[in-house]
Design a protein around this motif. Structure first.
Motif, PDB file in Angstrom:
ATOM      1  N   ASP A   1      34.219  37.036  35.991  1.00 55.45           N
ATOM      2  CA  ASP A   1      35.537  37.407  35.467  1.00 55.45           C
ATOM      3  C   ASP A   1      36.524  36.254  35.583  1.00 55.45           C
ATOM      4  O   ASP A   1      37.640  36.353  35.074  1.00 55.45           O
ATOM      5  CB  ASP A   1      36.092  38.615  36.234  1.00 55.45           C
ATOM      6  CG  ASP A   1      35.374  39.903  35.845  1.00 55.45           C
ATOM      7  OD1 ASP A   1      35.017  40.044  34.655  1.00 55.45           O
ATOM      8  OD2 ASP A   1      35.157  40.752  36.728  1.00 55.45           O
ATOM      9  N   GLU A   2      36.121  35.187  36.255  1.00 51.97           N
ATOM     10  CA  GLU A   2      37.011  34.042  36.442  1.00 51.97           C
ATOM     11  C   GLU A   2      36.271  32.758  36.085  1.00 51.97           C
ATOM     12  O   GLU A   2      35.677  32.114  36.951  1.00 51.97           O
ATOM     13  CB  GLU A   2      37.535  33.998  37.877  1.00 51.97           C
ATOM     14  CG  GLU A   2      38.389  35.196  38.230  1.00 51.97           C
ATOM     15  CD  GLU A   2      39.157  35.016  39.540  1.00 51.97           C
ATOM     16  OE1 GLU A   2      39.153  33.899  40.082  1.00 51.97           O
ATOM     17  OE2 GLU A   2      39.759  35.997  39.984  1.00 51.97           O
TER      18      GLU A   2
ATOM     19  N   ARG B   1      44.194  41.272  25.557  1.00 54.10           N
ATOM     20  CA  ARG B   1      44.555  39.858  25.656  1.00 54.10           C
ATOM     21  C   ARG B   1      43.373  39.021  26.153  1.00 54.10           C
ATOM     22  O   ARG B   1      43.080  37.950  25.619  1.00 54.10           O
ATOM     23  CB  ARG B   1      45.742  39.679  26.601  1.00 54.10           C
ATOM     24  CG  ARG B   1      46.985  40.472  26.249  1.00 54.10           C
ATOM     25  CD  ARG B   1      47.560  40.096  24.911  1.00 54.10           C
ATOM     26  NE  ARG B   1      48.772  40.842  24.632  1.00 54.10           N
ATOM     27  CZ  ARG B   1      49.371  40.901  23.449  1.00 54.10           C
ATOM     28  NH1 ARG B   1      48.845  40.257  22.421  1.00 54.10           N
ATOM     29  NH2 ARG B   1      50.476  41.597  23.276  1.00 54.10           N
ATOM     30  N   GLN B   2      42.706  39.504  27.192  1.00 59.87           N
ATOM     31  CA  GLN B   2      41.603  38.731  27.753  1.00 59.87           C
ATOM     32  C   GLN B   2      40.430  38.630  26.784  1.00 59.87           C
ATOM     33  O   GLN B   2      39.769  37.592  26.696  1.00 59.87           O
ATOM     34  CB  GLN B   2      41.152  39.341  29.076  1.00 59.87           C
ATOM     35  CG  GLN B   2      42.172  39.151  30.195  1.00 59.87           C
ATOM     36  CD  GLN B   2      41.693  39.743  31.503  1.00 59.87           C
ATOM     37  OE1 GLN B   2      41.799  40.941  31.719  1.00 59.87           O
ATOM     38  NE2 GLN B   2      41.163  38.900  32.374  1.00 59.87           N
TER      39      GLN B   2
ATOM     40  N   MET C   1      30.999  35.016  29.252  1.00 61.64           N
ATOM     41  CA  MET C   1      30.985  34.277  30.492  1.00 61.64           C
ATOM     42  C   MET C   1      29.738  34.599  31.324  1.00 61.64           C
ATOM     43  O   MET C   1      29.815  34.856  32.519  1.00 61.64           O
ATOM     44  CB  MET C   1      32.255  34.586  31.288  1.00 61.64           C
ATOM     45  CG  MET C   1      33.542  34.217  30.580  1.00 61.64           C
ATOM     46  SD  MET C   1      33.729  32.430  30.297  1.00 61.64           S
ATOM     47  CE  MET C   1      33.417  32.341  28.545  1.00 61.64           C
ATOM     48  N   ILE C   2      28.594  34.628  30.656  1.00 66.46           N
ATOM     49  CA  ILE C   2      27.314  34.861  31.330  1.00 66.46           C
ATOM     50  C   ILE C   2      26.611  33.523  31.523  1.00 66.46           C
ATOM     51  O   ILE C   2      26.431  32.761  30.573  1.00 66.46           O
ATOM     52  CB  ILE C   2      26.427  35.818  30.508  1.00 66.46           C
ATOM     53  CG1 ILE C   2      27.126  37.170  30.343  1.00 66.46           C
ATOM     54  CG2 ILE C   2      25.074  36.002  31.175  1.00 66.46           C
ATOM     55  CD1 ILE C   2      26.394  38.132  29.445  1.00 66.46           C
TER      56      ILE C   2
ATOM     57  N   PHE D   1      49.563  35.544  27.912  1.00 63.56           N
ATOM     58  CA  PHE D   1      48.350  34.746  27.865  1.00 63.56           C
ATOM     59  C   PHE D   1      48.182  33.802  29.049  1.00 63.56           C
ATOM     60  O   PHE D   1      47.071  33.605  29.531  1.00 63.56           O
ATOM     61  CB  PHE D   1      48.318  33.899  26.581  1.00 63.56           C
ATOM     62  CG  PHE D   1      47.642  34.570  25.405  1.00 63.56           C
ATOM     63  CD1 PHE D   1      46.972  35.776  25.537  1.00 63.56           C
ATOM     64  CD2 PHE D   1      47.691  33.970  24.156  1.00 63.56           C
ATOM     65  CE1 PHE D   1      46.366  36.386  24.448  1.00 63.56           C
ATOM     66  CE2 PHE D   1      47.080  34.557  23.059  1.00 63.56           C
ATOM     67  CZ  PHE D   1      46.416  35.765  23.202  1.00 63.56           C
ATOM     68  N   GLU D   2      49.284  33.223  29.509  1.00 60.90           N
ATOM     69  CA  GLU D   2      49.182  32.072  30.395  1.00 60.90           C
ATOM     70  C   GLU D   2      48.653  32.384  31.793  1.00 60.90           C
ATOM     71  O   GLU D   2      48.157  31.488  32.469  1.00 60.90           O
ATOM     72  CB  GLU D   2      50.546  31.386  30.498  1.00 60.90           C
ATOM     73  CG  GLU D   2      51.043  30.794  29.189  1.00 60.90           C
ATOM     74  CD  GLU D   2      50.173  29.647  28.690  1.00 60.90           C
ATOM     75  OE1 GLU D   2      49.622  28.901  29.523  1.00 60.90           O
ATOM     76  OE2 GLU D   2      50.043  29.500  27.453  1.00 60.90           O
ATOM     77  N   HIS D   3      48.748  33.628  32.262  1.00 62.70           N
ATOM     78  CA  HIS D   3      48.365  33.911  33.649  1.00 62.70           C
ATOM     79  C   HIS D   3      46.938  34.425  33.803  1.00 62.70           C
ATOM     80  O   HIS D   3      46.467  34.621  34.917  1.00 62.70           O
ATOM     81  CB  HIS D   3      49.323  34.925  34.265  1.00 62.70           C
ATOM     82  CG  HIS D   3      49.211  36.303  33.678  1.00 62.70           C
ATOM     83  ND1 HIS D   3      49.718  36.611  32.440  1.00 62.70           N
ATOM     84  CD2 HIS D   3      48.626  37.438  34.152  1.00 62.70           C
ATOM     85  CE1 HIS D   3      49.475  37.878  32.179  1.00 62.70           C
ATOM     86  NE2 HIS D   3      48.812  38.403  33.188  1.00 62.70           N
ATOM     87  N   TRP D   4      46.215  34.632  32.690  1.00 59.05           N
ATOM     88  CA  TRP D   4      44.862  35.162  32.795  1.00 59.05           C
ATOM     89  C   TRP D   4      43.871  34.067  33.184  1.00 59.05           C
ATOM     90  O   TRP D   4      44.062  32.890  32.849  1.00 59.05           O
ATOM     91  CB  TRP D   4      44.429  35.790  31.466  1.00 59.05           C
ATOM     92  CG  TRP D   4      45.227  36.986  31.089  1.00 59.05           C
ATOM     93  CD1 TRP D   4      46.036  37.116  29.998  1.00 59.05           C
ATOM     94  CD2 TRP D   4      45.307  38.224  31.799  1.00 59.05           C
ATOM     95  NE1 TRP D   4      46.616  38.352  29.982  1.00 59.05           N
ATOM     96  CE2 TRP D   4      46.190  39.059  31.076  1.00 59.05           C
ATOM     97  CE3 TRP D   4      44.735  38.704  32.971  1.00 59.05           C
ATOM     98  CZ2 TRP D   4      46.500  40.346  31.498  1.00 59.05           C
ATOM     99  CZ3 TRP D   4      45.054  39.992  33.390  1.00 59.05           C
ATOM    100  CH2 TRP D   4      45.917  40.793  32.660  1.00 59.05           C
TER     101      TRP D   4
END
Length: 208
Positions: free
Chosen positions: A11-12, A90-91, A1-2, A118-121
């Motif tokens: 991170d998001e 997980r992430q 994610m760069i 998985f679903e909340h990351w």
């Protein structure tokens, strides 16, 4: 994610759809780049139900459509958290699967996982959908399979009972998780038949 433009890490991740299609948007500079937002297929269920063995057969069955990966490949080093906090694990898998998907083929991830893991990351936005197929097994058969594993794998009585409890949880809660998990009982199925059923599940969701 760069970011390819400003080089900032996020991170998001942020994904949007515009006239040009799906794009990954940098939260720092607003840079937009094309992004393939593919589905992720999670072949899950308790240990002993056949995920790893079936995964080996899926490599050939899905070779032209998907990339089949074994989740335990990354259960090493810093990602193996003895406290049970598997956030990094997980992430990392979500980011890796999304990265592999940029080649145009979605990932089939074989490993013990459930929607709440998985679903909340933040990385969930990187996928169009995550589909879950849970392999299950009759408790007495599952217990026998785990007991028959070699000693180095560490399947003592307590760990076996813990996995049986997870099997019970999957059977009881599969319809109420978000999204729901589909079930496939492997108690009396051959490995080849299970692999065929999983391949048909993937093909159906891909519209093949």
């Amino acid at each position: 994610m760069i970011c390819a433009d400003c080089g900032i890490w996020t991170d998001e991740p942020r994904v949007e759809t515009d006239a040009a299609g799906t794009v990954l948007v940098c939260a720092s500079c607003g840079h937009r780049e094309p992004f393939r937002r593919l589905p992720l297929f999670a072949l899950t269920g308790p240990s002993g139900t056949g995920k790893t063995t079936v995964g080996r057969l899926l490599v050939d069955r899905l070779a032209d459509r998907c990339v089949v990966l074994e989740q335990d490949l990354l259960w090493v080093g810093a990602l193996r958290d003895p406290t049970g906090d598997s956030a990094a694990f997980r992430q990392t898998w979500l980011r890796l699967a999304a990265s592999v998907g940029q080649n145009g083929r979605p990932v089939v991830l074989c490993g013990t996982v459930a929607p709440p893991q998985f679903e909340h990351w933040p990385e969930r936005v990187l996928f169009a959908d995550i589909h879950y197929l849970a392999l299950t097994c009759a408790p007495e058969v599952l217990r026998a399979r785990l007991r028959a594993r070699p000693a180095w794998r560490g399947w003592d009585a307590d760990r076996i009972e813990e996995m049986l409890e997870f099997n019970d949880w999957v059977l009881a809660e599969h319809a109420d998780t978000k999204p729901p998990m589909r079930l496939l009982d492997t108690t009396q199925r051959t490995v080849e038949d299970t692999a065929d059923a999983v391949a048909r599940w993937v093909w159906g969701l891909l519209g093949v």
